[in-house]
Design a protein around this motif. Structure first.
Motif, PDB file in Angstrom:
ATOM      1  N   CYS A 105      -4.656  12.621  -4.798  1.00 12.17           N
ATOM      2  CA  CYS A 105      -5.819  12.131  -4.046  1.00 12.17           C
ATOM      3  C   CYS A 105      -5.868  10.602  -4.091  1.00 12.17           C
ATOM      4  CB  CYS A 105      -7.103  12.725  -4.606  1.00 12.17           C
ATOM      5  SG  CYS A 105      -7.126  14.536  -4.622  1.00 12.17           S
ATOM      6  N   PRO A 106      -4.941   9.938  -3.444  1.00 12.54           N
ATOM      7  CA  PRO A 106      -4.891   8.479  -3.522  1.00 12.54           C
ATOM      8  C   PRO A 106      -6.026   7.802  -2.768  1.00 12.54           C
ATOM      9  CG  PRO A 106      -3.326   9.267  -1.905  1.00 12.54           C
ATOM     10  CD  PRO A 106      -3.884  10.489  -2.576  1.00 12.54           C
ATOM     11  N   GLY A 107      -6.466   6.675  -3.303  1.00 11.46           N
ATOM     12  CA  GLY A 107      -7.412   5.831  -2.595  1.00 11.46           C
ATOM     13  C   GLY A 107      -6.687   4.951  -1.599  1.00 11.46           C
ATOM     14  N   ARG A 108      -7.461   4.200  -0.814  1.00 10.04           N
ATOM     15  CA  ARG A 108      -6.857   3.382   0.236  1.00 10.04           C
ATOM     16  C   ARG A 108      -5.969   2.280  -0.328  1.00 10.04           C
ATOM     17  NH1 ARG A 108     -10.976   1.600   4.772  1.00 10.04           N
ATOM     18  NH2 ARG A 108     -11.200   3.868   4.705  1.00 10.04           N
ATOM     19  N   GLU A 109      -6.300   1.809  -1.548  1.00  4.40           N
ATOM     20  CA  GLU A 109      -5.473   0.753  -2.139  1.00  4.40           C
ATOM     21  C   GLU A 109      -4.101   1.288  -2.537  1.00  4.40           C
ATOM     22  OE1 GLU A 109      -7.431   3.056  -5.221  1.00  4.40           O
ATOM     23  OE2 GLU A 109      -8.214   1.995  -3.445  1.00  4.40           O
ATOM     24  N   GLU A 110      -4.001   2.586  -2.769  1.00  2.00           N
ATOM     25  CA  GLU A 110      -2.724   3.201  -3.136  1.00  2.00           C
ATOM     26  C   GLU A 110      -1.968   3.731  -1.926  1.00  2.00           C
ATOM     27  OE1 GLU A 110      -0.991   6.545  -6.303  1.00  2.00           O
ATOM     28  OE2 GLU A 110      -3.137   6.383  -5.921  1.00  2.00           O
ATOM     29  N   LEU A 111      -2.703   4.177  -0.935  1.00  2.00           N
ATOM     30  CA  LEU A 111      -2.092   4.729   0.275  1.00  2.00           C
ATOM     31  C   LEU A 111      -2.879   4.252   1.489  1.00  2.00           C
ATOM     32  CD1 LEU A 111      -0.139   6.543   1.808  1.00  2.00           C
ATOM     33  CD2 LEU A 111      -1.626   8.484   1.300  1.00  2.00           C
ATOM     34  N   ASN A 112      -2.286   3.306   2.212  1.00  2.00           N
ATOM     35  CA  ASN A 112      -2.918   2.737   3.409  1.00  2.00           C
ATOM     36  C   ASN A 112      -2.252   3.348   4.632  1.00  2.00           C
ATOM     37  OD1 ASN A 112      -3.956   1.241   5.476  1.00  2.00           O
ATOM     38  ND2 ASN A 112      -3.350  -0.756   4.678  1.00  2.00           N
ATOM     39  N   LEU A 113      -2.950   4.219   5.325  1.00  2.00           N
ATOM     40  CA  LEU A 113      -2.351   4.928   6.456  1.00  2.00           C
ATOM     41  C   LEU A 113      -2.066   4.022   7.641  1.00  2.00           C
ATOM     42  CD1 LEU A 113      -4.199   8.368   6.556  1.00  2.00           C
ATOM     43  CD2 LEU A 113      -2.117   7.715   5.359  1.00  2.00           C
ATOM     44  N   ALA A 114      -2.658   2.842   7.657  1.00  2.00           N
ATOM     45  CA  ALA A 114      -2.362   1.896   8.736  1.00  2.00           C
ATOM     46  C   ALA A 114      -1.094   1.102   8.458  1.00  2.00           C
ATOM     47  CB  ALA A 114      -3.540   0.944   8.928  1.00  2.00           C
ATOM     48  N   ASP A 115      -0.518   1.289   7.281  1.00  2.00           N
ATOM     49  CA  ASP A 115       0.670   0.547   6.853  1.00  2.00           C
ATOM     50  C   ASP A 115       1.816   1.537   6.660  1.00  2.00           C
ATOM     51  OD1 ASP A 115       2.665  -0.832   5.480  1.00  2.00           O
ATOM     52  OD2 ASP A 115       1.271  -1.934   4.209  1.00  2.00           O
ATOM     53  N   SER A 116       2.769   1.528   7.570  1.00  2.00           N
ATOM     54  CA  SER A 116       3.861   2.516   7.527  1.00  2.00           C
ATOM     55  C   SER A 116       4.696   2.386   6.262  1.00  2.00           C
ATOM     56  CB  SER A 116       4.749   2.375   8.758  1.00  2.00           C
ATOM     57  OG  SER A 116       5.322   1.081   8.831  1.00  2.00           O
ATOM     58  N   ASN A 147       7.860   8.361  -3.449  1.00  2.00           N
ATOM     59  CA  ASN A 147       7.598   8.341  -4.895  1.00  2.00           C
ATOM     60  C   ASN A 147       6.928   9.611  -5.404  1.00  2.00           C
ATOM     61  OD1 ASN A 147       8.754   5.863  -5.093  1.00  2.00           O
ATOM     62  ND2 ASN A 147       6.875   4.733  -5.565  1.00  2.00           N
ATOM     63  N   HIS A 148       6.053  10.210  -4.596  1.00  2.68           N
ATOM     64  CA  HIS A 148       5.252  11.336  -5.082  1.00  2.68           C
ATOM     65  C   HIS A 148       5.733  12.693  -4.593  1.00  2.68           C
ATOM     66  CE1 HIS A 148       2.103   8.858  -6.999  1.00  2.68           C
ATOM     67  NE2 HIS A 148       2.373   7.997  -6.038  1.00  2.68           N
ATOM     68  N   LYS A 149       6.479  12.711  -3.502  1.00  2.13           N
ATOM     69  CA  LYS A 149       7.111  13.945  -2.998  1.00  2.13           C
ATOM     70  C   LYS A 149       6.143  15.135  -2.939  1.00  2.13           C
ATOM     71  CE  LYS A 149      11.768  12.686  -4.530  1.00  2.13           C
ATOM     72  NZ  LYS A 149      11.409  11.293  -4.892  1.00  2.13           N
ATOM     73  N   PRO A 150       5.077  15.033  -2.152  1.00  2.00           N
ATOM     74  CA  PRO A 150       4.154  16.163  -2.040  1.00  2.00           C
ATOM     75  C   PRO A 150       4.841  17.385  -1.438  1.00  2.00           C
ATOM     76  CG  PRO A 150       3.713  14.529  -0.329  1.00  2.00           C
ATOM     77  CD  PRO A 150       4.683  13.905  -1.280  1.00  2.00           C
TER      78      PRO A 150
END
Length: 293
Positions: free
Chosen positions: A31-42, A51-54
């Motif tokens: 459950c990453p926050g925006r600072e860890e996963l920014n969907l606007a940044d490819s 890294n996390h391989k969901p």
């Protein structure tokens, strides 16, 4: 199984985390926050996936500022379509199931009867267009499913219900649009539908999930105030005047009738939908508990 939940701090993401245990799941929730996963940044998205391989992805995040999207079309497109394209590529490469949460705004609202899952999409504005393009991107993976929903609210986050309660405490009179018709959806019910769908092997790829019943925003507001007074959340209900959409102009055009036909979708996962007034009452009870603490 490692399940990635995007938009984890939003209404749906919150309830997905809250209800996971109720379904008896022992999965690891990412459950990453925006600072860890920014969907606007490819690059940020690629880095996270590598890294996390969901092993399962629930994309509950979106650019949802409908009016602002008209002037921020690049950002809306990046989040609502570009990120989904990346999820779909990952899904295809790793045979990773993907649930893409979409919206009633992919329809024009001119049909006048509930929209079925296979009805032609005709979005009206930037937001709806970006979400429809996200749907098409997701469906490039055979492991993807689309869930369209509408008028989502929760005790968590910002939404129409909490806005009405705030305004109801500050004002004696309000005006609310009465010619936009839809189905309010409690985010908790949507989360439970998603968990149910994940455990279901049906071949259907597009689903509609809203709470049962139909109303206008004006009807919804009046129900909020009526129940809030009954539950002690408001001292008294404000006077609410119905208005037409043209009396409350907005940058983005909204569908006038965006009711989704959810019957086949609920039947596919063997769930009975809850009526929106019943769900609203439950949400207000939870909100009242929160305010006491």
């Amino acid at each position: 199984m490692k399940i990635l939940i995007t938009g984890a701090t939003g209404q749906l993401g919150y309830h997905l985390q809250q209800t996971a245990a109720e379904t008896g799941r022992s999965d690891t929730l990412l459950c990453p926050g925006r600072e860890e996963l920014n969907l606007a940044d490819s690059e940020s998205l690629d880095h996270y996936l590598r890294n996390h391989k969901p092993e399962y992805i629930i994309n509950a995040a979106a650019y949802t500022a409908v009016d602002r999207a008209e002037s921020e079309s690049d950002l809306a497109q990046a989040v609502n379509c570009g990120a989904v394209e990346q999820f779909a590529r990952y899904s295809l490469e790793h045979k990773c199931p993907l649930i893409q949460v979409s919206t009633d705004f992919v329809f024009s609202g001119e049909q006048g009867r509930p929209y079925e899952t296979d009805t032609e999409c005709q979005p009206l504005g930037v937001y709806g267009c970006s979400k429809r393009e996200g749907e098409l991107a997701a469906l490039r993976s055979p492991y993807a499913r689309i869930i369209r929903t509408a008028w989502v609210y929760s005790e968590h986050g910002a939404n129409f219900v909490k806005t009405m309660l705030r305004l109801g405490r500050d004002r004696d009179r309000l005006t609310v649009v009465a010619d936009q018709i839809g189905s309010p959806t409690y985010a908790r019910n949507l989360a439970m539908f998603i968990w149910r769908l994940m455990d279901n092997a049906c071949e259907q790829t597009i689903f509609h999930c809203c709470d049962a019943g139909v109303c206008s925003w004006y009807d919804f507001a009046n129900s909020i105030f009526e129940l809030a007074v009954d539950k002690g959340l408001l001292a008294q209900a404000p006077n609410v005047t119905p208005i037409r959409s043209e009396q409350y102009p907005t940058p983005a055009q909204r569908p006038h009738y965006s009711v989704l036909d959810c019957s086949k979708s609920y039947a596919a996962v063997d769930v009975e939908p809850q009526h929106w007034r019943t769900a609203l009452a439950q949400m207000l009870d939870k909100l009242g508990e929160q305010e006491k603490h």
